[in-house]
Design an enzyme around this catalytic site. Structure first.
Site, PDB file in Angstrom:
ATOM      1  CD  GLU A   1     -10.010   3.274  -0.599  1.00 31.14           C
ATOM      2  OE1 GLU A   1     -10.856   3.576   0.244  1.00 31.14           O
ATOM      3  OE2 GLU A   1      -8.868   2.864  -0.299  1.00 31.14           O
TER       4      GLU A   1
ATOM      5  CG  HIS B   1      -4.280   1.773  -2.224  1.00 30.35           C
ATOM      6  ND1 HIS B   1      -4.520   2.204  -0.943  1.00 30.35           N
ATOM      7  CD2 HIS B   1      -5.490   1.772  -2.846  1.00 30.35           C
ATOM      8  CE1 HIS B   1      -5.812   2.431  -0.790  1.00 30.35           C
ATOM      9  NE2 HIS B   1      -6.430   2.186  -1.930  1.00 30.35           N
TER      10      HIS B   1
ATOM     11  CG  ASP C   1      -2.320   0.582   0.808  1.00 27.87           C
ATOM     12  OD1 ASP C   1      -2.330   1.777   0.467  1.00 27.87           O
ATOM     13  OD2 ASP C   1      -3.333  -0.143   0.813  1.00 27.87           O
TER      14      ASP C   1
HETATM   15  C1  ACM Z   1     -10.886  -0.953   0.625  1.00 21.83           C
HETATM   16  O1  ACM Z   1     -11.336  -0.976   1.778  1.00 21.83           O
HETATM   17  N1  ACM Z   1     -10.278   0.106   0.164  1.00 21.83           N
HETATM   18  C2  ACM Z   1     -10.990  -2.110  -0.244  1.00 21.83           C
END
Ligand code: ACM
Length: 508
Positions: free
Chosen positions: A304, A241, A170
Site C-alpha cells: 500500500e 506507511h 506504520d
Molecule cells: C496489508 O494488509 N496492508 C498487508
C-alpha cells in the site's frame, strides 16, 4: 486425548499409562534442555518434580533423537512408558506438549495441582505439513507490551505455531529503538490521539498512545522466542506507511510542511521521498533493526504505497528520468531492491507484501500474499516462495460473524471470517501446479490492530480462530464438526490460561 492441532496419525489401543510425581525422564544429549523447559513451564506449575533417569526401563518418558525424521516431528509409543523419537528439539517440545493434553484443562492455569497424569496407550506419528505456521501482530497501531507478546508466543507454541511476524512501524507509530536514529522512537513512538469508533465516523479520542521496544526488550523477546521454538520475523514497512518515521525525520519527506505521527487509520499519502538520501536512510534503519535479530527472516513491508506524492514531486520525476523509469511504481522497486540486497548480504532471508510484484522483485524474496490467493499463485508462478496470508481467509481483524453485536472491526460484512470459514481454508489454491505448490512455505494469520486496543480484545479476535488456523497449517484439518467437539474441551484450557477467547456459539 484431545489435541489441537490434531496429530497426523493416531492408533490407540485399550489402556492408559498413569504417572505420578516425580516424572522420570531419560533423554538423549541435546534434548535435556527441552525437558528442563517443559519442567519449568508445566511440571512446576502442577507441583511435580522432574527426576532424570539413565535407563529407559526406569523412565516414564524416554526421549531419543532420530535425525532421519523431518523437522519438528515426533513418533510416540505409549505402552509401559512413553517412548518418544524426535527429529530435533522442536519435535521433542511438541511431543511433550502432546502428552500434556492428558492433564485436565484446569492444570493449564497457574498454580494448579495434579495427583495423577494419564495418557492413552497407542502410537502417534506427527509432523507439520508446512514449515511456516505464522502469526502476524501489528504493534504499531496499538502497542503491545513485552509481556503481552511473550504470552502470545506461549499461546502460539501451545498450538505449534512457529513464526511471529512483528509489524514494527506504520504511519501511526514507530515501535523499535534504533540507536543511530533516536528520533524514530523519541518522536515516532507517540501519537497524540486515535480514532474512536470506526475510522469512517471521523471522531478522535484525544488520548496519547505510545510505546516501543528497547534493545533489551528485543533481547528478551528473542530469548523467549527461542525457548518456544518460534522464529521472530521483524518488519520495517517502507517506503509507504512511513508517516511516523517522517514525523521524526522530515528531511526524507516529499513535502515541506512538518508531519505528525498520524492520528487516523487508513493509508497515509506521506511516503518516503524517492531520493538517494531517503534510500540510504531506509537501508540504514532496516540494517540496524535486522542486526537486533541475527539470522531472522526480515520483512521489508512494501504494501500500500501510494504514488501520489511521487507523481507530483519534481525530485521524484527527476529520479525517474535519470533511471529511465516510466511508471512511478518502479520507484518502489528501487527500495525493494536496495533493502533486499543489504539484508541478504547480512544473511537474512527477505520477505515482502505482494505489492512488490508490481515492480522488479529481487530473486529469493518470499512474497506474503495478502490481497488474495491469486497473488500467491502469481508469485509462485514467477518462481518466488510464498507465505499465504489472504485477507479473505486469515485476516483476524475481520469480523468473527455478521452479528451487529460484534465489536467494531476493520470492515463491515461481508468482511467476515468465521471460525468455520478459517477451518475451511486450504492454504494451497486449487489452480496451483505441483511445482507452484513447492513454493508455498506455509501460511500466516494476521492481527492488524487498528480496532484491537487491548489484550482482551486481541484474545477475542485471535481465539478460537487461531486454534482452527493452527490445525489448518499443521495440515490435519478434517471435519469441522469433529474439530468443534474437540474445541469444547480445548477452550477450557484457554480459559484456565486466562485467555478471553470469543465464546463458542451456535453458528460457529
Ligand atoms: C496489508 O494488509 N496492508 C498487508
Amino acid at each position: 486425548m484431545i489435541s489441537i492441532p490434531r496429530p497426523q496419525f493416531v492408533a490407540l489401543v485399550p489402556g492408559e499409562l498413569t504417572w505420578h510425581s516425580p516424572l522420570k525422564v531419560r533423554a538423549d544429549e541435546g534434548l535435556r534442555e527441552v525437558v528442563e523447559m517443559f519442567s519449568e513451564m508445566v511440571l512446576s506449575n502442577i507441583g511435580w518434580d522432574l527426576q532424570w533417569v539413565d535407563e529407559g526401563d526406569d523412565a516414564d518418558i524416554d526421549l531419543s533423537l532420530d535425525a532421519t525424521r523431518g523437522p519438528e516431528s515426533f513418533a510416540l509409543r505409549v505402552a509401559q512408558r512413553a517412548e518418544v523419537s524426535v527429529s530435533d528439539a522442536a519435535g521433542a517440545w511438541y511431543a511433550l506438549q502432546y502428552l500434556r493434553n492428558g492433564c485436565p484443562p484446569s492444570t493449564f492455569g497457574p498454580h494448579s495441582s495434579l495427583a495423577a497424569w494419564s495418557v492413552p496407550c497407542g502410537n502417534i506419528v506427527d509432523s507439520p505439513r508446512f514449515a511456516w505456521r505464522g502469526v502476524h501482530l501489528d504493534v504499531s497501531r496499538h502497542f503491545f507490551s513485552v509481556s503481552d507478546v511473550i504470552r502470545l508466543m506461549d499461546l502460539m507454541s501451545l498450538h505449534r505455531l512457529n513464526h511471529l511476524h512483528l509489524h514494527l512501524n506504520d504511519d501511526q507509530g514507530w515501535r523499535v529503538e534504533v540507536p543511530s536514529w533516536p528520533r524514530l522512537t523519541d518522536i515516532g513512538s507517540r501519537r497524540r490521539s486515535s480514532p474512536v469508533g470506526h475510522e469512517s465516523e471521523g471522531r478522535d479520542d484525544g488520548v496519547a498512545h505510545e510505546g516501543f521496544y528497547s534493545l533489551s526488550d528485543i533481547a528478551r523477546l528473542r530469548v523467549h522466542a527461542e525457548r518456544r521454538f518460534i522464529t521472530l520475523v521483524p518488519e520495517i514497512d517502507l517506503p509507504g506507511h512511513a508517516q511516523a518515521a517522517l514525523a521524526a525525520y522530515p528531511q526524507f519527506s516529499n513535502v515541506s510542511e512538518p508531519l505528525e505521527v498520524w492520528t487516523r487509520w487508513g493509508i497515509s499519502e506521506n511516503v518516503l521521498a524517492a531520493s538517494e538520501e531517503a534510500l540510504e536512510f531506509a537501508e540504514s534503519v532496516v540494517c540496524e533493526v535486522a542486526d537486533l535479530f541475527p539470522g531472522s527472516p526480515f520483512h521489508i513491508g512494501g504494501d500500500e504505497c501510494p504514488t501520489t506524492q511521487w507523481e507530483t514531486s519534481e525530485a521524484a520525476r527527476e529520479e525517474m528520468k535519470r533511471r529511465g523509469m516510466s511508471d512511478p511504481r518502479e520507484l518502489q522497486g528501487l527500495f525493494t531492491e536496495r533493502l533486499a540486497r543489504a539484508l541478504r548480504e547480512r544473511g537474512h532471508d527477505v520477505l515482502a507484501w505482494d505489492e512488490v510484484l508490481d515492480a522488479t522483485v529481487p530473486e529469493g524474496t518470499t512474497i506474503v500474499a495478502w490481497r488474495d490467493e491469486e497473488k500467491g499463485v502469481e508469485a509462485a508462478q514467477r518462481g518466488y516462495d510464498v507465505v499465504m496470508a489472504p485477507m479473505q481467509w486469515v485476516y483476524f481483524d475481520w469480523l468473527n460473524s455478521a452479528s451487529p453485536e460484534e465489536p467494531v472491526a476493520i470492515a463491515p460484512p461481508p468482511a467476515v471470517s468465521s471460525l468455520r470459514h478459517v477451518y475451511d481454508y486450504s492454504v494451497v489454491p486449487e489452480d496451483m501446479t505441483e511445482e507452484m505448490v513447492g513454493h508455498v512455505r506455509g501460511s500466516q494469520a494476521q492481527l492488524w490492530t487498528e480496532y484491537i486496543a487491548t489484550r482482551d480484545h486481541l484474545d477475542y479476535m485471535a481465539f478460537p480462530r487461531l486454534c482452527a488456523f493452527a490445525e489448518v497449517v499443521w495440515g490435519t484439518a478434517g471435519s469441522f464438526e469433529d474439530f468443534r467437539r474437540r474445541l469444547e474441551i480445548h477452550v477450557e484450557r484457554l480459559r484456565a490460561l486466562g485467555v478471553s477467547f470469543r465464546p463458542l456459539d451456535q453458528e460457529t
